[in-house]
Design a protein around this motif. Structure first.
Motif, PDB file in Angstrom:
ATOM      1  N   GLY A  30       0.628  -0.879   0.426  1.00  0.00           N
ATOM      2  CA  GLY A  30       0.324   0.111  -0.162  1.00  0.00           C
ATOM      3  C   GLY A  30       0.649   0.993  -0.021  1.00  0.00           C
ATOM      4  O   GLY A  30       0.621   2.283  -0.539  1.00  0.00           O
ATOM      5  N   VAL A  31       1.958   0.993   0.855  1.00  0.00           N
ATOM      6  CA  VAL A  31       2.951   2.309   0.929  1.00  0.00           C
ATOM      7  C   VAL A  31       3.529   2.324  -0.526  1.00  0.00           C
ATOM      8  O   VAL A  31       3.757   3.684  -0.596  1.00  0.00           O
ATOM      9  CB  VAL A  31       3.757   2.135   1.914  1.00  0.00           C
ATOM     10  CG1 VAL A  31       4.721   3.310   2.041  1.00  0.00           C
ATOM     11  CG2 VAL A  31       2.912   2.589   3.428  1.00  0.00           C
ATOM     12  N   ASP A  99      -7.688   8.618  -1.358  1.00  0.00           N
ATOM     13  CA  ASP A  99      -8.245  10.214  -0.546  1.00  0.00           C
ATOM     14  C   ASP A  99      -9.285   9.383   0.968  1.00  0.00           C
ATOM     15  O   ASP A  99      -9.075  10.540   1.462  1.00  0.00           O
ATOM     16  CB  ASP A  99      -9.263  10.765  -1.445  1.00  0.00           C
ATOM     17  CG  ASP A  99      -8.147  11.295  -2.886  1.00  0.00           C
ATOM     18  OD1 ASP A  99      -8.612  11.677  -3.556  1.00  0.00           O
ATOM     19  OD2 ASP A  99      -7.300  11.105  -2.754  1.00  0.00           O
ATOM     20  N   GLU A 100      -9.895   8.553   0.507  1.00  0.00           N
ATOM     21  CA  GLU A 100     -10.921   8.626   1.714  1.00  0.00           C
ATOM     22  C   GLU A 100     -10.397   7.848   2.390  1.00  0.00           C
ATOM     23  O   GLU A 100     -10.253   8.027   4.248  1.00  0.00           O
ATOM     24  CB  GLU A 100     -11.268   7.102   1.414  1.00  0.00           C
ATOM     25  CG  GLU A 100     -13.217   7.392   0.561  1.00  0.00           C
ATOM     26  CD  GLU A 100     -14.235   9.147   0.652  1.00  0.00           C
ATOM     27  OE1 GLU A 100     -14.560   8.873   2.361  1.00  0.00           O
ATOM     28  OE2 GLU A 100     -14.505   9.733   0.096  1.00  0.00           O
ATOM     29  N   LEU A 101      -9.083   6.252   2.770  1.00  0.00           N
ATOM     30  CA  LEU A 101      -8.179   6.077   3.646  1.00  0.00           C
ATOM     31  C   LEU A 101      -7.564   7.838   4.209  1.00  0.00           C
ATOM     32  O   LEU A 101      -7.236   7.654   5.768  1.00  0.00           O
ATOM     33  CB  LEU A 101      -6.933   5.233   2.933  1.00  0.00           C
ATOM     34  CG  LEU A 101      -7.742   3.792   2.677  1.00  0.00           C
ATOM     35  CD1 LEU A 101      -6.545   2.612   2.014  1.00  0.00           C
ATOM     36  CD2 LEU A 101      -8.184   3.415   3.281  1.00  0.00           C
ATOM     37  N   THR A 102      -6.709   8.439   4.052  1.00  0.00           N
ATOM     38  CA  THR A 102      -6.215   9.590   4.025  1.00  0.00           C
ATOM     39  C   THR A 102      -6.988  10.665   5.390  1.00  0.00           C
ATOM     40  O   THR A 102      -6.669  10.776   6.287  1.00  0.00           O
ATOM     41  CB  THR A 102      -5.694  10.623   3.090  1.00  0.00           C
ATOM     42  OG1 THR A 102      -4.888   9.553   2.306  1.00  0.00           O
ATOM     43  CG2 THR A 102      -4.888  11.750   3.340  1.00  0.00           C
ATOM     44  N   GLU A 107      -9.137  11.851  10.352  1.00  0.00           N
ATOM     45  CA  GLU A 107      -9.890  12.424  11.238  1.00  0.00           C
ATOM     46  C   GLU A 107      -9.121  10.980  12.902  1.00  0.00           C
ATOM     47  O   GLU A 107      -9.993  11.873  13.882  1.00  0.00           O
ATOM     48  CB  GLU A 107     -11.165  12.087  10.494  1.00  0.00           C
ATOM     49  CG  GLU A 107     -12.161  12.509  11.832  1.00  0.00           C
ATOM     50  CD  GLU A 107     -13.034  12.462  10.917  1.00  0.00           C
ATOM     51  OE1 GLU A 107     -13.716  12.939  10.043  1.00  0.00           O
ATOM     52  OE2 GLU A 107     -14.339  13.836  11.863  1.00  0.00           O
ATOM     53  N   HIS A 108      -8.971   9.773  12.684  1.00  0.00           N
ATOM     54  CA  HIS A 108      -9.333   9.122  13.709  1.00  0.00           C
ATOM     55  C   HIS A 108      -8.224   8.314  14.044  1.00  0.00           C
ATOM     56  O   HIS A 108      -8.273   7.549  14.732  1.00  0.00           O
ATOM     57  CB  HIS A 108     -10.267   7.919  13.161  1.00  0.00           C
ATOM     58  CG  HIS A 108     -11.473   7.973  12.655  1.00  0.00           C
ATOM     59  ND1 HIS A 108     -12.079   8.662  13.902  1.00  0.00           N
ATOM     60  CD2 HIS A 108     -11.966   8.646  11.658  1.00  0.00           C
ATOM     61  CE1 HIS A 108     -13.566   8.833  12.982  1.00  0.00           C
ATOM     62  NE2 HIS A 108     -13.817   9.010  11.980  1.00  0.00           N
ATOM     63  N   LEU A 109      -6.661   9.023  13.302  1.00  0.00           N
ATOM     64  CA  LEU A 109      -5.290   8.313  13.891  1.00  0.00           C
ATOM     65  C   LEU A 109      -5.167   9.534  14.472  1.00  0.00           C
ATOM     66  O   LEU A 109      -4.629  10.635  13.971  1.00  0.00           O
ATOM     67  CB  LEU A 109      -3.915   7.226  12.548  1.00  0.00           C
ATOM     68  CG  LEU A 109      -4.934   6.231  11.658  1.00  0.00           C
ATOM     69  CD1 LEU A 109      -4.320   5.697  10.970  1.00  0.00           C
ATOM     70  CD2 LEU A 109      -5.160   4.985  13.049  1.00  0.00           C
ATOM     71  N   GLN A 110      -3.969   8.897  15.062  1.00  0.00           N
ATOM     72  CA  GLN A 110      -3.575  10.162  16.001  1.00  0.00           C
ATOM     73  C   GLN A 110      -1.748  10.077  15.080  1.00  0.00           C
ATOM     74  O   GLN A 110      -1.230   9.142  15.013  1.00  0.00           O
ATOM     75  CB  GLN A 110      -3.336   9.782  17.273  1.00  0.00           C
ATOM     76  CG  GLN A 110      -3.304   8.297  18.169  1.00  0.00           C
ATOM     77  CD  GLN A 110      -3.598   8.664  19.602  1.00  0.00           C
ATOM     78  OE1 GLN A 110      -4.266   9.049  20.139  1.00  0.00           O
ATOM     79  NE2 GLN A 110      -3.167   6.765  20.295  1.00  0.00           N
TER      80      GLN A 110
ATOM     81  N   PRO B  16      -0.895  10.768   7.247  1.00  0.00           N
ATOM     82  CA  PRO B  16      -1.954  10.175   7.487  1.00  0.00           C
ATOM     83  C   PRO B  16      -2.094   8.963   7.535  1.00  0.00           C
ATOM     84  O   PRO B  16      -2.080   7.593   7.805  1.00  0.00           O
ATOM     85  CB  PRO B  16      -3.159  10.732   7.789  1.00  0.00           C
ATOM     86  CG  PRO B  16      -2.289  12.101   7.878  1.00  0.00           C
ATOM     87  CD  PRO B  16      -1.187  11.731   7.166  1.00  0.00           C
ATOM     88  N   LEU B  17      -1.689   9.001   5.568  1.00  0.00           N
ATOM     89  CA  LEU B  17      -1.890   7.885   4.329  1.00  0.00           C
ATOM     90  C   LEU B  17      -1.065   6.184   5.171  1.00  0.00           C
ATOM     91  O   LEU B  17      -1.277   4.987   4.616  1.00  0.00           O
ATOM     92  CB  LEU B  17      -1.867   7.784   2.941  1.00  0.00           C
ATOM     93  CG  LEU B  17      -2.122   6.938   1.980  1.00  0.00           C
ATOM     94  CD1 LEU B  17      -3.601   6.880   2.339  1.00  0.00           C
ATOM     95  CD2 LEU B  17      -1.433   7.813   0.409  1.00  0.00           C
ATOM     96  N   SER B  18       0.392   7.055   4.776  1.00  0.00           N
ATOM     97  CA  SER B  18       1.277   5.893   5.908  1.00  0.00           C
ATOM     98  C   SER B  18       0.927   5.030   6.434  1.00  0.00           C
ATOM     99  O   SER B  18       0.821   4.052   6.596  1.00  0.00           O
ATOM    100  CB  SER B  18       2.469   6.747   6.165  1.00  0.00           C
ATOM    101  OG  SER B  18       4.257   5.836   5.928  1.00  0.00           O
ATOM    102  N   GLN B  19       0.226   6.149   7.480  1.00  0.00           N
ATOM    103  CA  GLN B  19       0.231   4.856   9.215  1.00  0.00           C
ATOM    104  C   GLN B  19      -1.119   4.285   8.295  1.00  0.00           C
ATOM    105  O   GLN B  19      -0.861   2.943   9.198  1.00  0.00           O
ATOM    106  CB  GLN B  19      -0.480   6.046  10.119  1.00  0.00           C
ATOM    107  CG  GLN B  19       0.590   6.671  10.508  1.00  0.00           C
ATOM    108  CD  GLN B  19      -0.253   7.335  11.680  1.00  0.00           C
ATOM    109  OE1 GLN B  19      -0.593   8.339  12.043  1.00  0.00           O
ATOM    110  NE2 GLN B  19      -0.185   7.222  13.445  1.00  0.00           N
ATOM    111  N   VAL B  20      -2.250   4.528   7.984  1.00  0.00           N
ATOM    112  CA  VAL B  20      -3.568   3.149   7.875  1.00  0.00           C
ATOM    113  C   VAL B  20      -2.884   2.594   6.713  1.00  0.00           C
ATOM    114  O   VAL B  20      -3.164   1.485   6.544  1.00  0.00           O
ATOM    115  CB  VAL B  20      -4.324   3.690   7.295  1.00  0.00           C
ATOM    116  CG1 VAL B  20      -4.217   4.752   5.372  1.00  0.00           C
ATOM    117  CG2 VAL B  20      -5.995   3.414   6.856  1.00  0.00           C
ATOM    118  N   MET B  21      -1.577   2.769   5.687  1.00  0.00           N
ATOM    119  CA  MET B  21      -1.253   1.647   4.783  1.00  0.00           C
ATOM    120  C   MET B  21      -0.549   0.941   5.668  1.00  0.00           C
ATOM    121  O   MET B  21      -0.021  -0.542   4.979  1.00  0.00           O
ATOM    122  CB  MET B  21      -0.639   1.728   3.650  1.00  0.00           C
ATOM    123  CG  MET B  21      -1.352   2.653   2.371  1.00  0.00           C
ATOM    124  SD  MET B  21      -2.458   1.679   1.907  1.00  0.00           S
ATOM    125  CE  MET B  21      -3.289   2.429   0.754  1.00  0.00           C
TER     126      MET B  21
END
Lengths: 114, 114
Positions: A30-31, A99-102, A107-110, B16-21
């Motif tokens: 994903g990265v 975009d949605e993941l971002t 909003e939800h990850l610190q 943020p994207l890096s974290q969720v990925m």
DNA sequence: TGGGTTACTTAGAAAAAGTAAGTGGGGTCG
DNA sequence: CGACCCCACTTACTTTTTCTAAGTAACCCA
């Protein structure tokens, strides 16, 4: 599986979603995919631009993306030789999901601990 | 990193994207998270409803989701005892991304070989 | 010569995931 | 009673994946 009255029986995940989650479930896929979203990039720049990734896995993930038709690999015969990777239309079409993941993560990850 | 004229220098992926990925980059996380999207489910039903997953990893992924505040775990003191897992608001908020991933996969991934 | 660049490749170690069986609590059936 | 079932984990071990470090071959420069 159908949910009966009051039970929490669970339906198997849709095949498309299951497949893409399996794809994303390999470390770094994903990265790397997301990083290629910004346009064509050389291998060496990818390596420098993705903190923590190693050559070996970077190469492996790029090969996988190319094999799946999600990216292309172009050898630039300069001095030194360089290899450029670029998403195909199919690979780039995942942008709305990114975009949605971002948005979700913002909003939800610190932010990571400093 | 800024792209200079003609170069393909690469920017680091947004945090943020890096974290969720990175989150999704662990095997089974995305599949489990997506499966919980349909509502509260018992552990045993999750296990039966996710082809290929083993107890060990299912438990581990659920613990991680709970620890991150993305899911809740409720013990139902019946006969036999059962444990129910359910996404929190934060965990459920990823739905738009899952929908986009599904859309992408439906259009760009081929069905698995029969 | 030594140093640098490139994109991989190789060898081995460490971590993650998979497999199989077990635990302790309950139940039913012959 | 024993044998089997259910449940949600847990444990022990094996296999696979990822990580680390070094190397390769081709080039460049001082």
């Amino acid at each position: 599986m159908v949910s009966s009255a009051g039970d929490n029986v669970c339906e198997t995940l849709s095949e498309p979603l299951s497949q893409v989650m399996t794809l994303l479930g390999k470390r770094w896929t994903g990265v790397v995919w997301s990083t290629l979203m910004q346009g064509p990039v050389y291998f060496s720049d990818l390596k420098r631009g993705i903190p923590g990734i190693n050559d070996r896995i970077l190469n492996e993930r790029l090969v996988e993306l190319v094999d799946l038709g999600l990216a292309t690999r172009t050898v630039i015969d300069g001095r030194p030789i360089r290899v450029r990777y670029e998403l195909t239309g199919r690979g780039a079409a995942i942008r709305p999901a990114l975009d949605e993941l971002t948005r979700w993560a913002q909003e939800h990850l610190q932010p990571p601990a400093r």
